[in-house]
Scaffold this motif. Structure first.
Motif, PDB file in Angstrom:
ATOM      1  N   VAL A 291       0.848  -1.191   0.000  1.00 47.07           N
ATOM      2  CA  VAL A 291       0.000   0.000   0.000  1.00 47.07           C
ATOM      3  C   VAL A 291       0.887   1.246   0.000  1.00 47.07           C
ATOM      4  O   VAL A 291       1.852   1.323   0.758  1.00 47.07           O
ATOM      5  CB  VAL A 291      -0.934   0.000   1.239  1.00 47.07           C
ATOM      6  CG1 VAL A 291      -1.667   1.313   1.385  1.00 47.07           C
ATOM      7  CG2 VAL A 291      -1.908  -1.166   1.157  1.00 47.07           C
ATOM      8  N   ASP A 292       0.557   2.201  -0.860  1.00 46.35           N
ATOM      9  CA  ASP A 292       1.312   3.453  -0.922  1.00 46.35           C
ATOM     10  C   ASP A 292       0.639   4.582  -0.153  1.00 46.35           C
ATOM     11  O   ASP A 292       1.308   5.476   0.349  1.00 46.35           O
ATOM     12  CB  ASP A 292       1.497   3.889  -2.381  1.00 46.35           C
ATOM     13  CG  ASP A 292       2.314   2.887  -3.167  1.00 46.35           C
ATOM     14  OD1 ASP A 292       3.415   2.529  -2.706  1.00 46.35           O
ATOM     15  OD2 ASP A 292       1.842   2.443  -4.236  1.00 46.35           O
ATOM     16  N   VAL A 293      -0.688   4.547  -0.074  1.00 45.47           N
ATOM     17  CA  VAL A 293      -1.443   5.603   0.600  1.00 45.47           C
ATOM     18  C   VAL A 293      -2.780   5.028   1.071  1.00 45.47           C
ATOM     19  O   VAL A 293      -3.330   4.124   0.443  1.00 45.47           O
ATOM     20  CB  VAL A 293      -1.645   6.830  -0.332  1.00 45.47           C
ATOM     21  CG1 VAL A 293      -2.497   6.473  -1.540  1.00 45.47           C
ATOM     22  CG2 VAL A 293      -2.237   8.010   0.406  1.00 45.47           C
ATOM     23  N   ILE A 294      -3.273   5.551   2.180  1.00 44.53           N
ATOM     24  CA  ILE A 294      -4.583   5.164   2.718  1.00 44.53           C
ATOM     25  C   ILE A 294      -5.519   6.359   2.556  1.00 44.53           C
ATOM     26  O   ILE A 294      -5.168   7.480   2.916  1.00 44.53           O
ATOM     27  CB  ILE A 294      -4.475   4.785   4.209  1.00 44.53           C
ATOM     28  CG1 ILE A 294      -3.493   3.632   4.420  1.00 44.53           C
ATOM     29  CG2 ILE A 294      -5.857   4.425   4.778  1.00 44.53           C
ATOM     30  CD1 ILE A 294      -3.128   3.372   5.877  1.00 44.53           C
ATOM     31  N   CYS A 295      -6.701   6.122   2.011  1.00 42.63           N
ATOM     32  CA  CYS A 295      -7.677   7.194   1.815  1.00 42.63           C
ATOM     33  C   CYS A 295      -8.927   6.895   2.637  1.00 42.63           C
ATOM     34  O   CYS A 295      -9.707   6.011   2.295  1.00 42.63           O
ATOM     35  CB  CYS A 295      -8.035   7.333   0.338  1.00 42.63           C
ATOM     36  SG  CYS A 295      -9.273   8.617   0.016  1.00 42.63           S
ATOM     37  N   LEU A 296      -9.101   7.645   3.719  1.00 47.88           N
ATOM     38  CA  LEU A 296     -10.249   7.474   4.616  1.00 47.88           C
ATOM     39  C   LEU A 296     -11.301   8.546   4.351  1.00 47.88           C
ATOM     40  O   LEU A 296     -10.968   9.644   3.891  1.00 47.88           O
ATOM     41  CB  LEU A 296      -9.789   7.581   6.070  1.00 47.88           C
ATOM     42  CG  LEU A 296      -8.811   6.522   6.550  1.00 47.88           C
ATOM     43  CD1 LEU A 296      -8.195   6.939   7.876  1.00 47.88           C
ATOM     44  CD2 LEU A 296      -9.518   5.189   6.694  1.00 47.88           C
ATOM     45  N   ALA A 297     -12.528   8.255   4.676  1.00 47.72           N
ATOM     46  CA  ALA A 297     -13.606   9.237   4.533  1.00 47.72           C
ATOM     47  C   ALA A 297     -13.611  10.185   5.719  1.00 47.72           C
ATOM     48  O   ALA A 297     -13.476   9.755   6.864  1.00 47.72           O
ATOM     49  CB  ALA A 297     -14.957   8.529   4.428  1.00 47.72           C
ATOM     50  N   GLY A 298     -13.763  11.473   5.429  1.00 46.66           N
ATOM     51  CA  GLY A 298     -13.905  12.467   6.488  1.00 46.66           C
ATOM     52  C   GLY A 298     -15.355  12.566   6.923  1.00 46.66           C
ATOM     53  O   GLY A 298     -16.250  12.054   6.274  1.00 46.66           O
ATOM     54  N   ARG A 299     -15.561  13.213   8.029  1.00 51.25           N
ATOM     55  CA  ARG A 299     -16.918  13.396   8.544  1.00 51.25           C
ATOM     56  C   ARG A 299     -17.088  14.845   8.967  1.00 51.25           C
ATOM     57  O   ARG A 299     -16.162  15.456   9.484  1.00 51.25           O
ATOM     58  CB  ARG A 299     -17.146  12.499   9.754  1.00 51.25           C
ATOM     59  CG  ARG A 299     -17.182  11.025   9.354  1.00 51.25           C
ATOM     60  CD  ARG A 299     -17.317  10.154  10.560  1.00 51.25           C
ATOM     61  NE  ARG A 299     -17.514   8.763  10.359  1.00 51.25           N
ATOM     62  CZ  ARG A 299     -16.953   7.959   9.481  1.00 51.25           C
ATOM     63  NH1 ARG A 299     -16.132   8.430   8.592  1.00 51.25           N
ATOM     64  NH2 ARG A 299     -17.209   6.676   9.443  1.00 51.25           N
ATOM     65  N   LYS A 300     -18.291  15.363   8.735  1.00 46.90           N
ATOM     66  CA  LYS A 300     -18.575  16.707   9.239  1.00 46.90           C
ATOM     67  C   LYS A 300     -18.682  16.616  10.749  1.00 46.90           C
ATOM     68  O   LYS A 300     -19.292  15.707  11.287  1.00 46.90           O
ATOM     69  CB  LYS A 300     -19.871  17.242   8.641  1.00 46.90           C
ATOM     70  CG  LYS A 300     -19.725  17.601   7.186  1.00 46.90           C
ATOM     71  CD  LYS A 300     -20.919  18.350   6.689  1.00 46.90           C
ATOM     72  CE  LYS A 300     -20.663  18.752   5.258  1.00 46.90           C
ATOM     73  NZ  LYS A 300     -21.698  19.578   4.725  1.00 46.90           N
ATOM     74  N   ARG A 301     -18.058  17.580  11.398  1.00 44.59           N
ATOM     75  CA  ARG A 301     -18.022  17.536  12.856  1.00 44.59           C
ATOM     76  C   ARG A 301     -18.368  18.911  13.412  1.00 44.59           C
ATOM     77  O   ARG A 301     -18.243  19.918  12.741  1.00 44.59           O
ATOM     78  CB  ARG A 301     -16.639  17.074  13.309  1.00 44.59           C
ATOM     79  CG  ARG A 301     -16.261  15.739  12.656  1.00 44.59           C
ATOM     80  CD  ARG A 301     -15.046  15.111  13.206  1.00 44.59           C
ATOM     81  NE  ARG A 301     -15.060  14.874  14.618  1.00 44.59           N
ATOM     82  CZ  ARG A 301     -15.370  13.739  15.193  1.00 44.59           C
ATOM     83  NH1 ARG A 301     -15.766  12.730  14.479  1.00 44.59           N
ATOM     84  NH2 ARG A 301     -15.288  13.596  16.486  1.00 44.59           N
ATOM     85  N   SER A 302     -18.760  18.949  14.663  1.00 40.96           N
ATOM     86  CA  SER A 302     -19.036  20.210  15.343  1.00 40.96           C
ATOM     87  C   SER A 302     -17.735  20.976  15.527  1.00 40.96           C
ATOM     88  O   SER A 302     -16.646  20.449  15.310  1.00 40.96           O
ATOM     89  CB  SER A 302     -19.662  19.934  16.712  1.00 40.96           C
ATOM     90  OG  SER A 302     -18.701  19.327  17.548  1.00 40.96           O
ATOM     91  N   LYS A 303     -17.827  22.230  15.968  1.00 41.32           N
ATOM     92  CA  LYS A 303     -16.620  23.028  16.198  1.00 41.32           C
ATOM     93  C   LYS A 303     -15.692  22.335  17.191  1.00 41.32           C
ATOM     94  O   LYS A 303     -14.485  22.287  16.999  1.00 41.32           O
ATOM     95  CB  LYS A 303     -16.991  24.420  16.699  1.00 41.32           C
ATOM     96  CG  LYS A 303     -17.631  25.258  15.626  1.00 41.32           C
ATOM     97  CD  LYS A 303     -17.991  26.625  16.146  1.00 41.32           C
ATOM     98  CE  LYS A 303     -18.672  27.427  15.048  1.00 41.32           C
ATOM     99  NZ  LYS A 303     -19.030  28.764  15.469  1.00 41.32           N
ATOM    100  N   THR A 304     -16.261  21.775  18.233  1.00 46.48           N
ATOM    101  CA  THR A 304     -15.439  21.058  19.207  1.00 46.48           C
ATOM    102  C   THR A 304     -14.894  19.780  18.594  1.00 46.48           C
ATOM    103  O   THR A 304     -13.724  19.443  18.778  1.00 46.48           O
ATOM    104  CB  THR A 304     -16.264  20.710  20.459  1.00 46.48           C
ATOM    105  OG1 THR A 304     -16.799  21.914  20.991  1.00 46.48           O
ATOM    106  CG2 THR A 304     -15.416  20.012  21.497  1.00 46.48           C
ATOM    107  N   GLY A 305     -15.721  19.085  17.839  1.00 47.19           N
ATOM    108  CA  GLY A 305     -15.306  17.828  17.221  1.00 47.19           C
ATOM    109  C   GLY A 305     -14.223  17.995  16.182  1.00 47.19           C
ATOM    110  O   GLY A 305     -13.500  17.050  15.871  1.00 47.19           O
TER     111      GLY A 305
END
Length: 133
Positions: A91-105
């Motif tokens: 594996v050369d790179v891992i691509c994960l999904a981001g998530r919308k988060r609150s300001k604190t998150g």
């Protein structure tokens, strides 16, 4: 040839974000292989990665662009299995999904994302939250 590990969940919006991120990589598509990995944490019905709609979306979109797609699945802790797969394969790179988060998150990533980032020496791409339709 570049090998991208694309760990997925069953969220189609995340899959669309990951598709866009992979398609935006500055690489020739014929030099790219993407392994789609789903880690089942609880699978009493013996489901398979091929049954997930997110798998179909990713596979169809990437193959339409001439990108080789492989599917794999595992069971256990998602972060551990992602890291294990990346370590055991080219594996050369891992691509994960981001998530919308609150300001604190926003101060912290999700636990799986954070564990992967902190425990690998590989580059980790975080797919944005602007989905393609």
């Amino acid at each position: 040839m570049s090998n991208v590990l694309l760990p997925i969940d069953d969220d189609e919006r995340h899959a669309k974000d990951q598709i866009q991120t992979v398609l935006n990589l500055p690489l020739e598509t014929d030099e790219l292989t993407v392994t789609v990995l789903h880690v089942f944490t609880d699978n009493p019905n013996s489901a398979s990665i091929t049954q997930l709609r997110s798998t179909h979306l990713i596979q169809e979109a990437l193959e339409d662009e001439g990108i080789a797609v492989e599917l794999d699945e595992r069971s256990n802790d998602p972060a551990d299995e992602i890291l294990s797969y990346a370590e055991d394969n080219a594996v050369d790179v891992i691509c994960l999904a981001g998530r919308k988060r609150s300001k604190t998150g926003k101060l912290l990533f999700g636990s799986v994302t954070q564990d992967v980032i902190l425990n690998t020496n590989l580059p980790v791409l975080i797919a944005g939250t602007d989905s393609v339709e």
